[in-house]
Design an enzyme around this catalytic site. Structure first.
Site, PDB file in Angstrom:
ATOM      1  N   SER A 256       0.843  -1.197   0.000  1.00  0.00           N
ATOM      2  CA  SER A 256       0.000   0.000   0.000  1.00  0.00           C
ATOM      3  C   SER A 256       0.872   1.238   0.000  1.00  0.00           C
ATOM      4  O   SER A 256       2.063   1.187   0.327  1.00  0.00           O
ATOM      5  CB  SER A 256      -0.890   0.026   1.242  1.00  0.00           C
ATOM      6  OG  SER A 256      -0.119   0.387   2.386  1.00  0.00           O
ATOM      7  N   ASP A 257       0.283   2.371  -0.359  1.00  0.00           N
ATOM      8  CA  ASP A 257       0.926   3.643  -0.093  1.00  0.00           C
ATOM      9  C   ASP A 257       0.824   3.894   1.411  1.00  0.00           C
ATOM     10  O   ASP A 257       0.297   3.058   2.160  1.00  0.00           O
ATOM     11  CB  ASP A 257       0.264   4.749  -0.915  1.00  0.00           C
ATOM     12  CG  ASP A 257       1.250   5.835  -1.333  1.00  0.00           C
ATOM     13  OD1 ASP A 257       2.089   6.201  -0.508  1.00  0.00           O
ATOM     14  OD2 ASP A 257       1.184   6.307  -2.480  1.00  0.00           O
TER      15      ASP A 257
END
Length: 554
Positions: A102-103
Site C-alpha cells: 500500500s501507499d
C-alpha cells in the site's frame, strides 16, 4: 509505451540488481486533491479494455516484482482493500507472484476516510485478506489485535509475508554479508561517462518538436554573436529534478548547456528569468525585452514545475501559468528568430503559438541531469525525434471532468476514443517533427490484403527516404481502425506497433510490421468479417494507409 523485462536486471550474478515496483494499481488518475476519499466509478468494459491491459502486459512480460495499490477507491471499494482487483484479477487471473504494497495512508483511510470498516483493526485485516501484503504506513502493527479478535488468520498473514520475503530473496538480501556483487560497485561506475551519455541520449530522444516555421531551428551557431536565454525554467533544477528523484554529481541546466556550446564558438549568452510561473509579475519584462532586442536569437524556456503537478495538486487550466504567455507575446512581436521550449509533465495548450506561427515550439518532460542534450538539439548537433505521449487539446472544454473515468463519453477520452471532428486537438498523440525531411516513397503495402483466417501472419511494409540535410531518427507508427464498427465500448483507433529507426542523409529503408488479427485487442468483438484500415503517421495524420479485408468465405 515501453518496458524493460525483469530478466534484464539479473545480469550475470543470478540475483536482481533492481526490484521494479510500479504504482498505483489501479485507476488513480485524479483528482489528486481529495484522493484519500475519492471513489472512481468505472465500468467493467473500461476496466478491461483500457485500465487493466497495460498492467497485464507488465506481468505477462515479468517486468515487475511488486505493485503499489492505489489511494482512492474503485467502484465503492478502497483500493487497498479491493479483493477483486488485488486477488481475483491480479493473482487468480494473471498469476502474479509478486507482492502488493500500500501507499503510506490508504490502509488507515479504509476506516477513516471511506468508512468501509468500523475499526482500524478491521481495516488492516480486510486489507491483508484482500491481497495487500505490505503496509507502507504503520497500521499493520494492529494485525495482532485483528488476529485476537478473529478478523484475520495466521495463514493469510503468512501468505502475505512469504510474498514480501520472496522479493528479498530474489535481490540477495539474505545472502551472507559481503557476497552481494553489487555492493562493491563504486560511485565512479554509477557516475561514469558511459552512464552520463546514456542519460543525455534519453533526454535528446524525448524532446518533441511541435512547430518550426521558416526552419528557425536549429540555430546556426556559426552565424550568431549573441543569444538571449529567457524564462523561469532556463536555469532552474526544480524542473529537472521534480519529486522523488536522485541527486547526480552535477546538474546541467538548459542555460549551462547553451553556455558550454556557445563558449566554443565565441558566442555571448545573456540570461534573465523574465517571467514567473507563480504570479503575473512583469517586473523583469523590460530587462527580458532589452536583452532580446540586443541578441541575434532568443530562446524562452518555461512551462510548469512540481508545484503544479505534485501530490494533492490538480491543474484547472491548460494554459501557461503566471506571466509567461504575456512575455512570449512581447518577444514574438520583435520579429526575431525565436524558439519556445515548454517543460511540463502534462499538456500545455496555447493555440496562440500555432495561430501566430512565428516561433519554433518544443515540448519535453522533466528531464533529469542533462540539460546539455537540449542545447545539442537547439544548435543541430542532435535532431528531435520524440513524439507526444498524450493529446494536447485546444482547451479544457474538449476534456471530460477529471473525476469522470468514462472513456467513450463525448467527445471521448485519450486519442483512442477522441472524436476529432467534435474536439480537434491542438496537437495529436504521436505527433512530432524533425529537422530532416522524411518522404514515403512507396504506398503502405499489406500482405496478404485479404484473409479468411484470423491467425494468418499479416505483414505491412513501407519505404521511407531521408531527403533532409541531417542524419536523423524517425518514429514509424502503425495505427488501425475497424471500419463500420458499431461497438461503442471499443476504441475508435489504436496504435498497433511502432519503431524508431536511424537514417543517414539520403538513406532509404524499408520498414515492416508483422501481426495477427487475433492478437489485436478485442478483435473478437469487432466487425468481422469486415474491413480494417491501417495507416502510418500519428493518431490523427495519415501519411500512408491501406485496408485489409476479412472474408471467411473467400
Amino acid at each position: 509505451m515501453g518496458y524493460a523485462k525483469l530478466e534484464d536486471t539479473q545480469l550475470e550474478y543470478g540475483i536482481y540488481k533492481v526490484i521494479p515496483v510500479i504504482r498505483h494499481f489501479i485507476d488513480y488518475d485524479g483528482p489528486d486533491n481529495g484522493r484519500f476519499s475519492f471513489n472512481a466509478i468505472i465500468s467493467d468494459a473500461d476496466l478491461r479494455i483500457t485500465y487493466l491491459p497495460v498492467w497485464k502486459k507488465l506481468i505477462d512480460e515479468k517486468a515487475i516484482v511488486g505493485i503499489m495499490s492505489a489511494i482512492s477507491a474503485v467502484n465503492g471499494i478502497p483500493s487497498a482493500a479491493n479483493k477483486y482487483l488485488l486477488n481475483d484479477v491480479l493473482r487468480n487471473e494473471w498469476n502474479f507472484t509478486g507482492y502488493v504494497i500500500s501507499d503510506c495512508d490508504p490502509v488507515a483511510d479504509i476506516q477513516k476516510s471511506f468508512h468501509y470498516t468500523a475499526t482500524l483493526e478491521q481495516a488492516v485485516a480486510i486489507s491483508v485478506s484482500s491481497g495487500n501484503d505490505i503496509n507502507c504506513g504503520g497500521e499493520f502493527k494492529l494485525l495482532h489485535q485483528a488476529i485476537k479478535h478473529g478478523f484475520v488468520n495466521f495463514d493469510t498473514i503468512n501468505l502475505a509475508i512469504s510474498r514480501g520475503l520472496r522479493s528479498r530473496f530474489l535481490s540477495g538480501n539474505f545472502d551472507p554479508i559481503g557476497t552481494d556483487p553489487y555492493s562493491s560497485i563504486p560511485y565512479s561506475i554509477v557516475d561514469s561517462l558511459e552512464h552520463k551519455l546514456l542519460t543525455k541520449q534519453i533526454v535528446s530522444e524525448s524532446i518533441v518538436l511541435l512547430q518550426n516555421p521558416k526552419q528557425i531551428l536549429p540555430f546556426d551557431i556559426t552565424k550568431i554573436k549573441q543569444i538571449a536565454v529567457i524564462g523561469p525554467s532556463s536555469n532552474d533544477i526544480t524542473v529537472q529534478a521534480h519529486t522523488y528523484h536522485g541527486t547526480p554529481s552535477k546538474w546541467i541546466t538548459t542555460l549551462d548547456g547553451i553556455k558550454s556550446i556557445a563558449l566554443k564558438y565565441n558566442v555571448n549568452v545573456v540570461y534573465t528569468w523574465g517571467a514567473s510561473r507563480r504570479n503575473n509579475s512583469d517586473e523583469d519584462f523590460p530587462h527580458a525585452i532589452e536583452l532580446s532586442i540586443e541578441s541575434d536569437i532568443i530562446l524562452f524556456v518555461g512551462g510548469l514545475d512540481e508545484s503544479f503537478e505534485e501530490e494533492d495538486t490538480d491543474r484547472n487550466t491548460l494554459e501557461l501559468p503566471g506571466g509567461q504567455l504575456e512575455l512570449i507575446k512581447l518577444i514574438i512581436g520583435l520579429n526575431k528568430p525565436f524558439a519556445i521550449l515548454i517543460i511540463s509533465g502534462s499538456p500545455i495548450s496555447e493555440p496562440f503559438f500555432v495561430n501566430k506561427n512565428q516561433a519554433a515550439l518544443l515540448w519535453m518532460s522533466y528531464f533529469g541531469q542533462s540539460g546539455d542534450a537540449i542545447a545539442d538539439i537547439l544548435f543541430g548537433f542532435s535532431v528531435p525525434s520524440g513524439c507526444l505521449p498524450f493529446t494536447i487539446p485546444m482547451n479544457t472544454s474538449q476534456m471530460l471532468p477529471i473525476d469522470d473515468y468514462s472513456m467513450n463519453k463525448s467527445p471521448g477520452r485519450t486519442y483512442r476514443y477522441l472524436n476529432y471532428n467534435q474536439a480537434p486537438p491542438l496537437f495529436p498523440f504521436g505527433y512530432g517533427l524533425s529537422y530532416s525531411k522524411f518522404t514515403f516513397i512507396s504506398k503502405l503495402i499489406i500482405f496478404p490484403n485479404k484473409i479468411n483466417n484470423l491467425d494468418t501472419d499479416i505483414i505491412t511494409n513501407i519505404s521511407i527516404i531521408n531527403e533532409g540535410p541531417f542524419r536523423a531518427q524517425y518514429v514509424i507508427q502503425l495505427y488501425y481502425e475497424f471500419l463500420n464498427s458499431t461497438v461503442i465500448e471499443l476504441p475508435i483507433r489504436e496504435l498497433l506497433q511502432f519503431t524508431k529507426i536511424t537514417f543517414e542523409k539520403n538513406e532509404q529503408k524499408s520498414i515492416s510490421f508483422t501481426f495477427r488479427i487475433r492478437n489485436i485487442p478485442n478483435s473478437n468483438r469487432q466487425q468481422i468479417p469486415g474491413i480494417i484500415n491501417f495507416w502510418i503517421g500519428n493518431s490523427r495524420d495519415r501519411y500512408a494507409q491501406a485496408t485489409l479485408v476479412i472474408d471467411f468465405d473467400s
